[in-house]
Scaffold this motif. Structure first.
Motif, PDB file in Angstrom:
ATOM      1  N   UNK A 204       0.876   2.083 -17.820  1.00 40.72           N
ATOM      2  CA  UNK A 204      -0.543   1.763 -17.657  1.00 40.72           C
ATOM      3  C   UNK A 204      -1.347   2.732 -18.517  1.00 40.72           C
ATOM      4  N   UNK A 205      -2.666   2.677 -18.431  1.00 41.54           N
ATOM      5  CA  UNK A 205      -3.507   3.520 -19.284  1.00 41.54           C
ATOM      6  C   UNK A 205      -3.246   5.003 -19.054  1.00 41.54           C
ATOM      7  N   UNK A 206      -2.861   5.366 -17.821  1.00 35.98           N
ATOM      8  CA  UNK A 206      -2.584   6.766 -17.493  1.00 35.98           C
ATOM      9  C   UNK A 206      -1.125   7.145 -17.765  1.00 35.98           C
ATOM     10  N   UNK A 207      -0.392   6.247 -18.447  1.00 41.45           N
ATOM     11  CA  UNK A 207       0.989   6.495 -18.864  1.00 41.45           C
ATOM     12  C   UNK A 207       2.004   6.454 -17.733  1.00 41.45           C
ATOM     13  N   UNK A 208       1.680   5.857 -16.614  1.00 44.52           N
ATOM     14  CA  UNK A 208       2.671   5.687 -15.554  1.00 44.52           C
ATOM     15  C   UNK A 208       3.549   4.485 -15.859  1.00 44.52           C
ATOM     16  N   UNK A 209       4.854   4.638 -15.661  1.00 43.29           N
ATOM     17  CA  UNK A 209       5.795   3.526 -15.831  1.00 43.29           C
ATOM     18  C   UNK A 209       6.577   3.231 -14.561  1.00 43.29           C
ATOM     19  N   UNK A 210       6.219   3.920 -13.462  1.00 45.93           N
ATOM     20  CA  UNK A 210       6.843   3.658 -12.164  1.00 45.93           C
ATOM     21  C   UNK A 210       5.740   3.437 -11.144  1.00 45.93           C
ATOM     22  N   UNK A 211       6.105   3.088  -9.925  1.00 51.39           N
ATOM     23  CA  UNK A 211       5.094   2.846  -8.884  1.00 51.39           C
ATOM     24  C   UNK A 211       5.399   3.654  -7.622  1.00 51.39           C
ATOM     25  N   UNK A 212       6.091   4.771  -7.781  1.00 50.04           N
ATOM     26  CA  UNK A 212       6.412   5.632  -6.642  1.00 50.04           C
ATOM     27  C   UNK A 212       5.153   6.344  -6.148  1.00 50.04           C
ATOM     28  N   UNK A 213       4.880   6.224  -4.860  1.00 51.18           N
ATOM     29  CA  UNK A 213       3.701   6.870  -4.273  1.00 51.18           C
ATOM     30  C   UNK A 213       2.392   6.212  -4.645  1.00 51.18           C
ATOM     31  N   UNK A 214       2.467   5.048  -5.262  1.00 52.08           N
ATOM     32  CA  UNK A 214       1.256   4.383  -5.789  1.00 52.08           C
ATOM     33  C   UNK A 214       0.725   3.328  -4.822  1.00 52.08           C
ATOM     34  N   UNK A 215       0.442   3.719  -3.592  1.00 53.95           N
ATOM     35  CA  UNK A 215       0.064   2.778  -2.544  1.00 53.95           C
ATOM     36  C   UNK A 215      -1.427   2.832  -2.213  1.00 53.95           C
ATOM     37  N   UNK A 216      -2.233   3.453  -3.089  1.00 52.30           N
ATOM     38  CA  UNK A 216      -3.600   3.790  -2.718  1.00 52.30           C
ATOM     39  C   UNK A 216      -4.645   2.998  -3.498  1.00 52.30           C
ATOM     40  N   UNK A 217      -4.294   1.756  -3.871  1.00 51.83           N
ATOM     41  CA  UNK A 217      -5.257   0.888  -4.557  1.00 51.83           C
ATOM     42  C   UNK A 217      -6.380   0.476  -3.612  1.00 51.83           C
ATOM     43  N   UNK A 218      -7.402  -0.149  -4.155  1.00 49.26           N
ATOM     44  CA  UNK A 218      -8.583  -0.463  -3.375  1.00 49.26           C
ATOM     45  C   UNK A 218      -8.389  -1.604  -2.398  1.00 49.26           C
ATOM     46  N   UNK A 219      -9.101  -1.485  -1.263  1.00 51.39           N
ATOM     47  CA  UNK A 219      -9.045  -2.517  -0.229  1.00 51.39           C
ATOM     48  C   UNK A 219     -10.411  -2.640   0.448  1.00 51.39           C
TER      49      UNK A 219
END
Length: 350
Positions: A204-219
Motif C-alpha cells: 500500500x502507500x505506506x509500503x505494507x505488504x502484510x495485514x498482521x495487526x491491521x484490524x483498525x480500519x474505520x467503522x
C-alpha cells in the motif's frame, strides 16, 4: 478520491425558514420525512439513490437522545436542547455532522471503511492497515495524558469487514490476520479482472505488504479508525470503562478485542451513529493539533454561523475546521467545494 462538485439535491417538501418546535429533538423529529428522503440516502452501482439500510432515522434519533443528553463524559453532542432561542445552533452542528457522515459512509451504505485507494486500478489488500499513507495500528493517543486509552494491537487478531462497496467489481472487504515476513505477503485486487492477485507482494502507500495487526480500519457513520480513537470508544462507551468503574452505554462491548462490533452488534442500528456522535463531540472539545491551520469550531463559532448566511465563504474555513478535526486526510482543501454546500443543504432541510 477527488469528489465531483456537489449539486444540491431536490427538496421534496417546502422548507420552513425557522424552527417551529421548542426543542432540538422535537424539531429534528418533525423533519423525519425530509431527512429520510434527502439526507439518509445511498447510491447503488448505477448511481441510483435509495434509502440507506445502514443509517436510519430511528437509529439516529435513539443515539442523539443519549449523546446530546449526556453519557457519563465531560462533553456531549451539542444540541442546546431545551433552549428555545439557541437550539438552532445545535441544528447547525447536526447539519455539519451529517454532511461529514454522508462523505464518509452514508452514500456508500457501509458501516466499514471501503478499500478505495488504488494505483493504476490495483487496490492493495494491505489497505486495511491504512489508506492515504496512514498506519491505523500506530495512531496511538498522545503520551503524557491519554496514552492509556489506546487499544493494544493483537497480531493474532483475525477480522473481516462485513461489507464491501456497492460498485460493480468492488474490492473485497478489508481484513486482518496473522502473518508477516519475507515469504508472507498480500497482493492486490485488480479492477480489470475483478480478481485478487497474490503472485507477488503489492504494497500500500505506506509500503505494507502484510495485514498482521491491521484490524483498525474505520467503522460507523464517521468511519472511526485507529487504535486511539477506537480505544476511546472502549473507555467512554464500552467494556474498558465499565471494568474501571465508569457507567458506560455498552458495558459488555469490547471495542478493542473485537473492533468490528460496531458493525456486527445487535445494537448496530444505534451503535453506528453513537460511535460517530461520540467522535464528533470528543474531537470538537479536545482537538489540539491544528493539522490544517484553521480554528476549531467552538460554541461561539456555531452561533456565528447559524445567525448568518450559512453558505457565506467567511464560514467555509470554520466548517472545514470542524470536519478537519475528524479527518486527518483533509489536506486537500478542494473538499470544501463539496462538503460546505452539503452542510448548508442539510441545515436548510433541518
Amino acid at each position: 478520491i477527488t469528489p465531483a462538485p456537489y449539486s444540491y439535491p431536490p427538496i421534496r417538501q417546502p422548507i420552513s425558514t425557522a424552527p417551529t418546535i421548542g426543542t432540538a429533538i422535537g424539531h429534528i423529529q418533525s423533519k423525519r420525512d425530509l431527512i429520510e428522503s434527502n439526507v439518509l440516502i445511498s447510491y447503488d452501482a448505477s448511481g441510483i439513490a435509495y434509502p440507506s439500510t445502514q443509517y436510519t432515522m430511528n437509529g439516529l434519533m435513539q443515539s442523539l437522545k443519549v449523546m446530546a443528553g449526556g453519557f457519563g463524559a465531560d462533553f456531549k453532542f451539542m444540541l442546546w436542547e431545551g433552549d428555545a432561542e439557541k437550539y438552532i445552533h445545535g441544528l447547525v452542528n447536526l447539519a455539519a455532522f451529517l454532511a461529514n457522515a454522508m462523505v464518509e459512509s452514508i452514500e456508500y451504505d457501509s458501516c466499514d471503511e471501503l478499500n478505495w485507494q488504488n494505483i493504476n486500478g490495483k487496490h492493495a489488500i494491505s489497505n486495511s492497515c491504512g489508506q492515504e499513507g496512514r498506519s491505523y495500528q500506530d495512531e496511538n493517543c498522545p503520551w503524557g495524558s491519554t496514552e492509556f486509552l489506546s487499544c493494544d494491537v493483537d497480531d493474532n487478531m483475525q477480522v473481516t469487514a462485513v461489507r464491501s462497496g456497492n460498485q460493480l467489481r468492488a474490492p473485497p472487504p478489508l481484513k486482518c490476520k496473522a502473518g508477516s515476513g519475507e515469504d508472507v505477503f498480500t497482493g492486490y485486487w485488480d479492477e480489470i479482472s475483478g480478481r485478487v492477485i497474490t503472485d507477488a507482494p503489492f504494497p500500500n502507500v505506506a509500503e505494507r505488504t502484510d495485514i498482521e495487526g491491521c484490524c483498525w480500519w474505520g467503522r460507523g457513520a464517521l468511519s472511526t479508525r485507529g487504535v486511539c480513537n477506537i480505544g476511546k470508544l472502549n473507555y467512554y462507551l464500552g467494556k474498558r470503562g465499565a471494568d474501571l468503574g465508569r457507567s458506560t452505554l455498552y458495558p459488555q462491548l469490547d471495542f478493542c478485542k473485537y473492533p468490528e462490533v460496531t458493525c456486527t452488534s445487535a445494537m448496530g442500528e444505534q451503535l453506528r451513529w453513537t460511535t460517530a456522535l461520540f467522535e464528533w463531540s470528543e474531537r470538537r472539545v479536545n482537538y489540539s493539533t491544528n493539522i490544517i491551520n484553521i480554528s476549531v469550531i467552538s460554541k461561539t463559532n456555531l452561533t456565528s454561523i447559524s445567525t448568518s448566511e450559512f453558505k457565506d465563504t467567511r464560514y467555509s474555513a470554520l466548517l472545514l475546521g470542524m470536519g478537519g478535526t475528524l479527518k486527518i486526510n483533509w489536506r486537500d482543501l478542494s473538499m470544501v467545494v463539496w462538503w460546505i454546500p452539503m452542510a448548508a443543504t442539510h441545515f436548510l432541510i433541518l
